[in-house]
Design a protein around this motif. Structure first.
Motif, mmCIF file in Angstrom:
data_model
loop_
_atom_site.group_PDB
_atom_site.id
_atom_site.type_symbol
_atom_site.label_atom_id
_atom_site.label_comp_id
_atom_site.label_asym_id
_atom_site.label_seq_id
_atom_site.Cartn_x
_atom_site.Cartn_y
_atom_site.Cartn_z
ATOM 1 N N PRO A 1 0.826 -1.200 0.000
ATOM 2 C CA PRO A 1 0.000 0.000 0.000
ATOM 3 C C PRO A 1 0.868 1.261 0.000
ATOM 4 N N PRO A 2 0.265 2.423 -0.272
ATOM 5 C CA PRO A 2 -1.173 2.633 -0.405
ATOM 6 C C PRO A 2 -1.707 2.214 -1.774
ATOM 7 N N PHE A 3 -2.952 1.745 -1.791
ATOM 8 C CA PHE A 3 -3.622 1.353 -3.019
ATOM 9 C C PHE A 3 -4.722 2.347 -3.340
ATOM 10 N N ASN A 4 -4.942 2.585 -4.612
ATOM 11 C CA ASN A 4 -6.071 3.407 -5.054
ATOM 12 C C ASN A 4 -7.264 2.469 -5.207
ATOM 13 N N HIS A 5 -7.960 2.255 -4.101
ATOM 14 C CA HIS A 5 -9.042 1.269 -4.102
ATOM 15 C C HIS A 5 -10.140 1.628 -5.093
ATOM 16 N N GLN A 6 -10.445 2.912 -5.214
ATOM 17 C CA GLN A 6 -11.519 3.320 -6.116
ATOM 18 C C GLN A 6 -11.170 2.995 -7.566
ATOM 19 N N ALA A 7 -9.951 3.337 -7.983
ATOM 20 C CA ALA A 7 -9.545 3.077 -9.366
ATOM 21 C C ALA A 7 -9.440 1.578 -9.626
ATOM 22 N N ARG A 8 -8.888 0.840 -8.681
ATOM 23 C CA ARG A 8 -8.775 -0.607 -8.847
ATOM 24 C C ARG A 8 -10.157 -1.252 -8.929
ATOM 25 N N SER A 9 -11.079 -0.772 -8.114
ATOM 26 C CA SER A 9 -12.443 -1.304 -8.165
ATOM 27 C C SER A 9 -13.099 -0.974 -9.500
ATOM 28 N N SER A 10 -12.884 0.241 -9.999
ATOM 29 C CA SER A 10 -13.440 0.624 -11.301
ATOM 30 C C SER A 10 -12.924 -0.268 -12.416
ATOM 31 N N ALA A 11 -11.691 -0.782 -12.234
ATOM 32 C CA ALA A 11 -11.090 -1.670 -13.228
ATOM 33 C C ALA A 11 -11.513 -3.122 -13.039
ATOM 34 N N GLY A 12 -12.325 -3.412 -12.034
ATOM 35 C CA GLY A 12 -12.765 -4.782 -11.806
ATOM 36 C C GLY A 12 -11.706 -5.655 -11.169
#
Length: 239
Positions: A204-215
Protein backbone atom coordinates in the motif's frame (compact mmCIF):
# COMPACT_ATOMS: atom_id res chain seq x y z
CA UNK A 1 6.25 -15.60 -32.28
CA UNK A 2 7.37 -12.09 -31.22
CA UNK A 3 11.02 -11.51 -30.25
CA UNK A 4 12.15 -12.13 -26.68
CA UNK A 5 13.44 -8.55 -26.36
CA UNK A 6 11.98 -5.51 -28.14
CA UNK A 7 14.06 -3.08 -30.14
CA UNK A 8 15.19 0.12 -28.45
CA UNK A 9 16.65 3.32 -29.95
CA UNK A 10 20.42 3.15 -30.31
CA UNK A 11 20.75 6.49 -28.54
CA UNK A 12 18.96 5.24 -25.39
CA UNK A 13 21.23 4.32 -22.47
CA UNK A 14 19.93 1.50 -20.27
CA UNK A 15 21.12 1.26 -16.66
CA UNK A 16 20.42 -1.06 -13.76
CA UNK A 17 17.46 0.20 -11.67
CA UNK A 18 19.74 0.90 -8.68
CA UNK A 19 21.87 3.20 -10.85
CA UNK A 20 19.01 5.41 -11.97
CA UNK A 21 19.22 9.02 -10.68
CA UNK A 22 16.60 10.30 -8.29
CA UNK A 23 13.97 12.69 -9.60
CA UNK A 24 12.82 15.97 -8.04
CA UNK A 25 9.53 17.62 -8.92
CA UNK A 26 10.54 21.15 -7.94
CA UNK A 27 12.92 21.77 -10.86
CA UNK A 28 12.45 21.71 -14.61
CA UNK A 29 15.14 19.06 -14.94
CA UNK A 30 13.37 16.97 -12.31
CA UNK A 31 10.06 17.18 -14.14
CA UNK A 32 11.75 16.29 -17.42
CA UNK A 33 13.32 13.27 -15.72
CA UNK A 34 9.94 12.22 -14.35
CA UNK A 35 8.19 12.47 -17.73
CA UNK A 36 11.11 10.69 -19.39
CA UNK A 37 10.74 7.81 -16.93
CA UNK A 38 7.00 7.60 -17.57
CA UNK A 39 7.59 7.73 -21.33
CA UNK A 40 9.91 4.74 -20.94
CA UNK A 41 7.19 2.91 -19.01
CA UNK A 42 4.72 3.67 -21.80
CA UNK A 43 7.17 2.46 -24.46
CA UNK A 44 7.44 -0.83 -22.58
CA UNK A 45 3.65 -0.92 -22.27
CA UNK A 46 3.32 -0.73 -26.07
CA UNK A 47 5.53 -3.78 -26.41
CA UNK A 48 3.78 -5.61 -23.59
CA UNK A 49 0.34 -5.12 -25.17
CA UNK A 50 1.31 -6.34 -28.63
CA UNK A 51 3.44 -9.14 -27.22
CA UNK A 52 0.42 -10.22 -25.15
CA UNK A 53 -1.73 -10.43 -28.27
CA UNK A 54 0.76 -12.23 -30.50
CA UNK A 55 2.42 -14.54 -27.99
CA UNK A 56 -0.66 -15.83 -26.21
CA UNK A 57 -3.47 -15.97 -28.78
CA UNK A 58 -2.86 -19.72 -29.35
CA UNK A 59 -3.09 -20.40 -25.61
CA UNK A 60 -6.35 -18.45 -25.40
CA UNK A 61 -7.71 -20.47 -28.30
CA UNK A 62 -6.62 -23.76 -26.73
CA UNK A 63 -8.86 -23.26 -23.69
CA UNK A 64 -11.90 -22.44 -25.81
CA UNK A 65 -11.93 -18.65 -25.40
CA UNK A 66 -12.23 -16.09 -28.20
CA UNK A 67 -8.66 -15.51 -29.35
CA UNK A 68 -9.73 -13.05 -32.06
CA UNK A 69 -11.32 -10.83 -29.44
CA UNK A 70 -8.27 -11.26 -27.20
CA UNK A 71 -5.98 -10.00 -29.99
CA UNK A 72 -8.37 -7.17 -30.83
CA UNK A 73 -8.57 -5.93 -27.26
CA UNK A 74 -4.81 -5.98 -26.67
CA UNK A 75 -4.20 -4.24 -29.98
CA UNK A 76 -6.51 -1.47 -28.75
CA UNK A 77 -4.53 -1.29 -25.51
CA UNK A 78 -1.30 -1.08 -27.51
CA UNK A 79 -2.70 1.78 -29.58
CA UNK A 80 -3.56 3.67 -26.40
CA UNK A 81 -0.08 3.10 -25.00
CA UNK A 82 1.46 4.38 -28.22
CA UNK A 83 -0.65 7.54 -27.99
CA UNK A 84 0.42 7.98 -24.36
CA UNK A 85 4.07 7.73 -25.38
CA UNK A 86 3.57 10.33 -28.12
CA UNK A 87 1.81 12.67 -25.68
CA UNK A 88 4.74 12.43 -23.30
CA UNK A 89 7.27 12.81 -26.11
CA UNK A 90 5.45 15.93 -27.29
CA UNK A 91 5.41 17.37 -23.77
CA UNK A 92 9.12 16.64 -23.38
CA UNK A 93 9.71 18.54 -26.61
CA UNK A 94 7.83 21.53 -25.23
CA UNK A 95 10.17 21.41 -22.24
CA UNK A 96 13.29 21.35 -24.43
CA UNK A 97 13.99 17.62 -24.17
CA UNK A 98 13.31 14.37 -25.99
CA UNK A 99 12.98 10.70 -25.15
CA UNK A 100 16.47 9.21 -25.03
CA UNK A 101 18.14 12.28 -23.53
CA UNK A 102 18.26 10.51 -20.15
CA UNK A 103 19.05 6.92 -19.18
CA UNK A 104 16.33 4.35 -18.53
CA UNK A 105 16.33 0.77 -17.33
CA UNK A 106 15.14 -2.60 -18.58
CA UNK A 107 13.52 -3.94 -15.42
CA UNK A 108 10.00 -3.61 -16.78
CA UNK A 109 10.73 -5.88 -19.72
CA UNK A 110 12.39 -8.37 -17.39
CA UNK A 111 8.92 -8.91 -15.96
CA UNK A 112 7.78 -9.88 -19.45
CA UNK A 113 10.67 -12.30 -19.86
CA UNK A 114 9.75 -14.02 -16.60
CA UNK A 115 6.18 -14.59 -17.80
CA UNK A 116 6.75 -15.44 -21.46
CA UNK A 117 5.54 -19.04 -21.07
CA UNK A 118 2.13 -18.43 -19.49
CA UNK A 119 -0.72 -16.09 -20.35
CA UNK A 120 -2.05 -16.29 -16.79
CA UNK A 121 1.33 -15.28 -15.40
CA UNK A 122 1.66 -12.41 -17.89
CA UNK A 123 -1.83 -11.14 -17.09
CA UNK A 124 -1.16 -11.33 -13.36
CA UNK A 125 2.13 -9.44 -13.53
CA UNK A 126 1.73 -6.93 -16.39
CA UNK A 127 -1.74 -5.40 -16.14
CA UNK A 128 -2.72 -6.55 -12.63
CA UNK A 129 0.50 -5.62 -10.82
CA UNK A 130 2.51 -3.16 -12.92
CA UNK A 131 -0.32 -1.20 -14.54
CA UNK A 132 -2.42 -1.38 -11.39
CA UNK A 133 0.45 0.22 -9.48
CA UNK A 134 0.26 3.06 -11.97
CA UNK A 135 -3.33 3.62 -10.83
CA UNK A 136 -2.01 4.03 -7.28
CA UNK A 137 0.77 6.54 -7.98
CA UNK A 138 -0.30 8.58 -11.02
CA UNK A 139 -2.86 10.85 -9.30
CA UNK A 140 -0.25 11.80 -6.70
CA UNK A 141 2.30 12.60 -9.39
CA UNK A 142 -0.22 14.76 -11.26
CA UNK A 143 -1.05 16.59 -8.04
CA UNK A 144 2.59 17.31 -7.30
CA UNK A 145 3.14 18.56 -10.83
CA UNK A 146 0.21 20.96 -10.38
CA UNK A 147 1.79 22.22 -7.17
CA UNK A 148 4.80 23.29 -9.23
CA UNK A 149 2.53 25.06 -11.74
CA UNK A 150 3.05 22.45 -14.47
CA UNK A 151 -0.57 22.02 -15.50
CA UNK A 152 0.34 20.80 -19.01
CA UNK A 153 2.29 17.81 -17.69
CA UNK A 154 -0.34 17.08 -15.05
CA UNK A 155 -3.06 17.00 -17.73
CA UNK A 156 -1.09 14.41 -19.70
CA UNK A 157 -0.92 12.21 -16.60
CA UNK A 158 -4.66 12.70 -16.01
CA UNK A 159 -5.40 11.30 -19.47
CA UNK A 160 -3.04 8.38 -18.99
CA UNK A 161 -4.57 7.57 -15.60
CA UNK A 162 -8.15 7.50 -16.89
CA UNK A 163 -7.27 5.25 -19.82
CA UNK A 164 -5.07 2.92 -17.76
CA UNK A 165 -8.15 2.00 -15.72
CA UNK A 166 -9.51 0.43 -18.89
CA UNK A 167 -6.25 -1.41 -19.52
CA UNK A 168 -6.26 -2.92 -16.05
CA UNK A 169 -9.92 -3.83 -16.62
CA UNK A 170 -8.97 -5.68 -19.80
CA UNK A 171 -6.33 -7.63 -17.90
CA UNK A 172 -8.67 -8.43 -15.01
CA UNK A 173 -11.44 -9.59 -17.32
CA UNK A 174 -9.21 -11.97 -19.24
CA UNK A 175 -7.54 -13.26 -16.08
CA UNK A 176 -10.92 -14.08 -14.53
CA UNK A 177 -12.19 -15.65 -17.76
CA UNK A 178 -9.11 -17.86 -18.00
CA UNK A 179 -9.36 -18.95 -14.38
CA UNK A 180 -12.99 -19.84 -14.94
CA UNK A 181 -12.20 -21.79 -18.13
CA UNK A 182 -9.45 -23.71 -16.32
CA UNK A 183 -11.48 -24.23 -13.14
CA UNK A 184 -8.92 -22.32 -11.05
CA UNK A 185 -9.56 -20.22 -7.96
CA UNK A 186 -8.75 -16.73 -9.22
CA UNK A 187 -7.48 -15.18 -5.97
CA UNK A 188 -5.23 -18.09 -5.05
CA UNK A 189 -3.93 -18.33 -8.62
CA UNK A 190 -3.13 -14.63 -8.78
CA UNK A 191 -1.23 -14.64 -5.48
CA UNK A 192 0.68 -17.79 -6.38
CA UNK A 193 1.72 -16.35 -9.75
CA UNK A 194 2.81 -13.01 -8.32
CA UNK A 195 4.80 -14.74 -5.59
CA UNK A 196 6.58 -16.98 -8.10
CA UNK A 197 6.89 -14.75 -11.18
CA UNK A 198 7.26 -11.18 -9.91
CA UNK A 199 10.46 -9.83 -8.39
CA UNK A 200 8.73 -7.70 -5.83
CA UNK A 201 5.49 -7.55 -3.95
CA UNK A 202 2.32 -5.53 -3.53
CA UNK A 203 2.45 -2.74 -0.97
CA UNK A 204 0.00 0.00 0.00
CA UNK A 205 -1.17 2.63 -0.41
CA UNK A 206 -3.62 1.35 -3.02
CA UNK A 207 -6.07 3.41 -5.05
CA UNK A 208 -9.04 1.27 -4.10
CA UNK A 209 -11.52 3.32 -6.12
CA UNK A 210 -9.55 3.08 -9.37
CA UNK A 211 -8.77 -0.61 -8.85
CA UNK A 212 -12.44 -1.30 -8.17
CA UNK A 213 -13.44 0.62 -11.30
CA UNK A 214 -11.09 -1.67 -13.23
CA UNK A 215 -12.76 -4.78 -11.81
CA UNK A 216 -9.67 -5.78 -9.83
CA UNK A 217 -10.87 -7.58 -6.68
CA UNK A 218 -9.50 -6.12 -3.45
CA UNK A 219 -8.86 -9.65 -2.18
CA UNK A 220 -6.15 -10.00 -4.85
CA UNK A 221 -3.89 -7.41 -3.29
CA UNK A 222 -5.03 -6.93 0.30
CA UNK A 223 -3.17 -8.53 3.23
CA UNK A 224 -0.01 -9.03 1.19
CA UNK A 225 2.77 -10.29 3.45
CA UNK A 226 6.02 -9.32 1.70
CA UNK A 227 6.78 -5.61 2.32
CA UNK A 228 9.40 -5.41 -0.43
CA UNK A 229 8.42 -3.78 -3.72
CA UNK A 230 11.04 -3.06 -6.35
CA UNK A 231 8.67 -2.03 -9.16
CA UNK A 232 9.59 1.13 -11.06
CA UNK A 233 6.06 2.51 -11.00
CA UNK A 234 5.83 1.99 -7.26
CA UNK A 235 8.97 4.04 -6.68
CA UNK A 236 8.30 7.00 -8.98
CA UNK A 237 7.09 9.23 -6.18
CA UNK A 238 10.14 8.54 -4.07
CA UNK A 239 12.91 9.29 -6.56
Amino acid sequence: MPPDWPARPQYLTLLAPADMPRRRFATLSGRIALLHAIAHIELNAIDLAFDMALRFAPEIDSVGLDSRNFVHEWFLVGADEARHFLMLEHRLGEMGARYGDLPAHGALWEAAALTSDSVLARLAVAPLVLEARGLDVTPGMASRLRQTGDEASASVLDTIFEEEIGHVATGARWFLQLCNALALAAEVTFKDLVASRFRGSLTPPFNHQARSSAGLPAAFYSNWNNPCDHGEAANLLNR
